[in-house]
Write an enzyme that holds these catalytic residues in place. Structure first.
Site, PDB file in Angstrom:
ATOM      1  N   LYS A  31       0.844  -1.204   0.000  1.00 12.74           N
ATOM      2  CA  LYS A  31       0.000   0.000   0.000  1.00 12.74           C
ATOM      3  C   LYS A  31       0.878   1.252   0.000  1.00 12.74           C
ATOM      4  O   LYS A  31       2.081   1.178   0.292  1.00 12.74           O
ATOM      5  CB  LYS A  31      -0.924  -0.024   1.218  1.00 12.74           C
ATOM      6  CG  LYS A  31      -0.191   0.013   2.550  1.00 12.74           C
ATOM      7  CD  LYS A  31      -1.131  -0.298   3.720  1.00 12.74           C
ATOM      8  CE  LYS A  31      -0.387  -0.287   5.038  1.00 12.74           C
ATOM      9  NZ  LYS A  31      -1.203  -0.794   6.150  1.00 12.74           N
ATOM     10  N   TYR A 239      16.899  29.825   9.631  1.00 10.17           N
ATOM     11  CA  TYR A 239      15.685  30.514  10.066  1.00 10.17           C
ATOM     12  C   TYR A 239      15.580  30.530  11.581  1.00 10.17           C
ATOM     13  O   TYR A 239      15.865  29.521  12.244  1.00 10.17           O
ATOM     14  CB  TYR A 239      14.441  29.783   9.533  1.00 10.17           C
ATOM     15  CG  TYR A 239      14.140  30.043   8.084  1.00 10.17           C
ATOM     16  CD1 TYR A 239      13.966  31.334   7.590  1.00 10.17           C
ATOM     17  CD2 TYR A 239      14.004  28.977   7.209  1.00 10.17           C
ATOM     18  CE1 TYR A 239      13.672  31.547   6.258  1.00 10.17           C
ATOM     19  CE2 TYR A 239      13.696  29.181   5.868  1.00 10.17           C
ATOM     20  CZ  TYR A 239      13.532  30.478   5.393  1.00 10.17           C
ATOM     21  OH  TYR A 239      13.237  30.686   4.089  1.00 10.17           O
TER      22      TYR A 239
HETATM   23  C1  LIG Z   1      -0.438  -1.730   6.884  1.00  8.91           C
HETATM   24  C2  LIG Z   1      -1.040  -3.039   7.227  1.00  8.91           C
HETATM   25  C3  LIG Z   1      -0.239  -4.190   7.298  1.00  8.91           C
HETATM   26  C4  LIG Z   1       1.265  -4.133   7.245  1.00  8.91           C
HETATM   27  O1  LIG Z   1       1.726  -3.656   8.480  1.00  8.91           O
HETATM   28  P1  LIG Z   1       3.274  -3.538   8.835  1.00  8.91           P
HETATM   29  O2  LIG Z   1       3.271  -3.104  10.261  1.00  8.91           O
HETATM   30  O3  LIG Z   1       3.816  -2.467   7.939  1.00  8.91           O
HETATM   31  O4  LIG Z   1       3.922  -4.833   8.614  1.00  8.91           O
HETATM   32  C5  LIG Z   1      -0.868  -5.414   7.462  1.00  8.91           C
HETATM   33  N1  LIG Z   1      -2.216  -5.496   7.589  1.00  8.91           N
HETATM   34  C6  LIG Z   1      -3.016  -4.398   7.566  1.00  8.91           C
HETATM   35  C7  LIG Z   1      -4.475  -4.568   7.730  1.00  8.91           C
HETATM   36  C8  LIG Z   1      -2.455  -3.143   7.399  1.00  8.91           C
HETATM   37  O5  LIG Z   1      -3.246  -2.062   7.395  1.00  8.91           O
END
Ligand SMILES: *Cc1c(COP(=O)(O)O)cnc(C)c1O
Length: 341
Positions: A31, A239
């Site tokens: 994702k 800054y």
């Molecule tokens: C993002 C996500 C994962 C992966 O999680 P990690 O901590 O990055 O390994 C797995 N399952 C779901 C439902 C997620 O939203």
């Protein structure tokens, strides 16, 4: 400015996480453009490593990678069946009774997965809601039922009593379910065999982030030095004049800033740029396109300094900015030329 992404390290991390859960299939979460590293490159590399179950947040993300993966790769959409979602060739992870009925009306006979809420209260069917559709869901598609029944742990990166509570809730809610089950992301895999079920869903560990401490580093980010100058004792840098020289100092200015995902909160201190193995503290405020650092102790200043390397990984940099490795990864900007190895 070069962001180097080591696809062979991503593959090795997948293989290492798969070896931690030998009796489960190991999926891959890609994702948010594979945590900012480019899903179009990363997903095919993970397929080569052996992954066949890919998870994305949104249907559009799934559509983007679908043409880059062979037909036996399954792409599961964690947000499920939202109205109008382009789900052709994808598998929605249905999160509510509403999504279930929408999906069955619009995609009869097509594969689907189900997410149950076991305590996190973010996504998934609550126990009573699940009880209401369970029989119908398990009998769907001519008795085949869902391709996966999953839930997600809220505290898998910690030693928390919530982990065992969620595990018990998941077992109770899936008693008698013969469909494959999945509970664990990276953190859950490391909690051990009780948490691994039939399929795991690692994300951050593939990309070199905690809680997978043994992960091979995946990203290296090198920032070119635009100029250096000598600053006298008492002069300031940047800054807000937030840093003042306590000695005659040499200051290097490099070409990247918060617009490139190097958060302004890094100005709080603790982050370093690296000349090989020599650290140069970030000084003054991180600005939009520029970062300043103290190179007084270097005998010569290289053309580029690293902000992410094997000495300062995404979690170390995140710590300096008061955030987590996930956010550093997914923030990495689009201005960097990327090179893949
Ligand atoms: C993002 C996500 C994962 C992966 O999680 P990690 O901590 O990055 O390994 C797995 N399952 C779901 C439902 C997620 O939203």
């Amino acid at each position: 400015m070069v962001l180097q992404i080591d696809l062979s390290a991503i593959k090795a991390n997948w293989t290492a996480l798969a070896a931690k859960a030998p009796s489960a299939r190991t999926g891959a979460v890609v994702k948010a453009d594979a945590y900012g590293l480019d899903a179009l490159r990363v997903a095919p590399a993970l397929y080569e490593a052996g992954a066949r179950d890919f998870f994305v947040a949104l249907a559009a993300e799934g559509q983007a990678i679908r043409p880059h993966l062979p037909g036996d790769a399954r792409i599961l959409v964690l947000s499920g069946h939202m109205a109008g979602a382009p789900l052709a060739g994808l598998i929605p992870v249905l999160n509510s009774a509403e999504q279930f009925f929408r999906d069955r009306a619009m995609r009869p006979g097509q594969p689907f997965a189900v997410q149950l809420d076991t305590g996190m209260n973010r996504l998934g069917l609550e126990p009573a809601e699940w009880a209401g559709i369970r029989t119908e869901a398990l009998a769907a598609n001519g008795g085949e039922g869902p391709v996966l029944v999953m839930s997600h742990l809220a505290c898998a990166d910690e030693d928390s009593p919530e982990n065992a509570r969620q595990l018990t809730a998941f077992r109770e809610m899936t008693q008698g379910v013969t469909a494959p089950r999945s509970l664990s992301a990276t953190g859950g895999i490391l909690l051990g065999p009780n948490y691994q079920f039939d399929l795991t869903r690692p994300g951050v560990g593939l990309y070199g982030g905690m809680p997978f401490a043994e992960a091979r580093p995946v990203v290296r980010l090198s920032l070119p030095v635009i100029q250096t100058r000598v600053v006298r004792t008492g002069e300031f840098v940047g800054y807000g004049a937030s840093w003042r020289a306590e000695r005659v100092s040499r200051v290097a200015t490099v070409a990247a800033g918060y617009a490139d995902g190097l958060h302004r909160a890094l100005s709080r201190g603790g982050a370093r740029l690296w000349a090989g193995d020599r650290p140069c503290p970030v000084i003054g405020r991180v600005s939009m396109d520029l970062i300043t650092c103290d190179v007084t102790d270097l005998t010569d200043v290289p053309d580029a300094l690293d902000i992410l390397n094997e000495r300062q990984g995404v979690d170390a940099l995140a710590g300096a900015a008061g955030t987590i490795g996930y956010e550093v990864l997914t923030s990495l900007g689009r201005r960097y030329p990327r090179s893949y190895i």
